[in-house]
Motif scaffolding. Sequence first.
Motif: not given
Lengths: 288, 265
Positions: B89, B93, B133, B136-138, B141
């Motif tokens: 996610l 998420q 910031h 939306h990274r996993y 990352e």
Amino acid sequence: MKRMVNLQPSRAARIGLGLLPLVLLVLAYWLASDARLAENPNDKLMPAFGSFIDAIERLAFEPNKRSGEYLFWNDTAASLKRIGLGVGLSALIGLVFGIACGLLPLVRAGLSPLVTIISLIPPMAILPILFIVFGLGELSKVMLIVIGISPFIIRDLQGRVMEISQEILIKAQTLGANTWQIVVRVVLPQVLPRLLDAVRLSLGSAWLFLIAAEAIAATEGLGYRIFLVRRYMSMDIILPYVAWIALLAFAMDWSLKTLSRWLFPWYFGIGASDKASTESTKVAERTA
Amino acid sequence: MTPLIEARRVWREYGGNIVLENVNARVNAGEFITIVGASGCGKTTFLRMLLGSDSPSRGELLLQGDTIPDEPGPDRGIVFQRYSVFSHLSVLQNVSLGLEFERSPLLARLFGTSRRNAESTARELLTTVGLGHALHRYPFELSGGMQQRLAIAQSLIKRPEILLLDEPFGALDPGIRKDMHELILGLWRETGVTVFMTTHDLEEGFYLGTRLWVFDKIRHDPDNPNRYGAHISYDIPLGKCQPEVLDEIAANRVKATHAGRSDCR
């Protein structure tokens, strides 16, 4: 001079080295076939490449005189349908039982010994039973594939589910998840890429069971055709069919791999570049 | 007043191994308890019992006067040293998942307006912990410190009464640790959550907590190291204690090391 273990081929060298044995094999066949045909033009064992093309042209691009069907494509469609159904069904069974056995100790205690026993029975040994129970139609061929590969997928997936770290499962519970919610939001997405891995590994066996079932009882299919023309020693048909099967198997494997990379970028360490900011695109580029 | 957590003569044994013996404690809501002790001294075991993934062999562990549930629940959040976040996610998420579990029993997934609501709550919290910031990274990352920030945000979205931190900063660089200390102190003051945190680092324990527990064995049998368990050998209200106490604990540890036991075994 560096040690052998430290020598790395360049990209071009790697491709060249990979192609070399293939080229050598084709060359060896060509020379041997030429030599045999020079001695006996009616030799059937090692036909020339031209005969392959003729045979495939006849089967793939001309309608059959008796039935009016294009046999090559008919065979391909029949086999792909069977293997697709068999593998798809096995994946579904593997997913359901693998998650149930891997996540729920109660289910594991009840089902695991049975799955282990079933997986130890050689599927070919029960092929006659399948023919008796399910008849000689499509169902028995699909069932052979299912019985052949689903125990493997179940056991593999059970292991993958049990590998999910305890911390993750505890974390989900502290976020208020019940068992079902853990399955749909944590375990299922975590094991789907691993399911595709397991399916890819089982494709070889799936083809084995398909060809075996078709050889014994079928009226069409790639395996059926190979075993049919064996009576006439038609190597000009058998060899291209074998190559075609290899190509189909490779294509299935490749598409599953590509699908997996596309659906589960996190599993392969590919960043969320499509939906995210340019910043994470950079990260993705670095990690890709 | 009923304490939030009360331990009454709690023992934990695994077969013949006694890990904890006779642990007694009362903790009121809003305290920040840091737990130090050598490895194998039952810090993590005690934390796991508060979490509900382990239970006392003897004695009682009470949460607001009732026996603590023997499975994890949303009233007790946890951050482990590693593997606390969901790798499949994105950051956003990972945090909104806690709300999805609560608001969508069947699919555990929200759509439309309710999803946007959950996401904006999650976004707010993520901004507070400094991940605004990286929504939306996993997780792969993110750096180690960012992953721990995410794990903390993930726990806090459920507004737990108790936050358990199991050596949360043990794997981080010293500089990043300092930032994390400020973050966790800020969040603790803001939310009023009761914190239990284990650490190897005595100074970290002194700096962060309102109260410091040292887990150690009172008795030691050199021939049978697992014969006796550890208990809370120091229970120090911080901010009020004398600096000599710190010296005394440190001296005891040196003594123990000289006696050939650098850990609890």
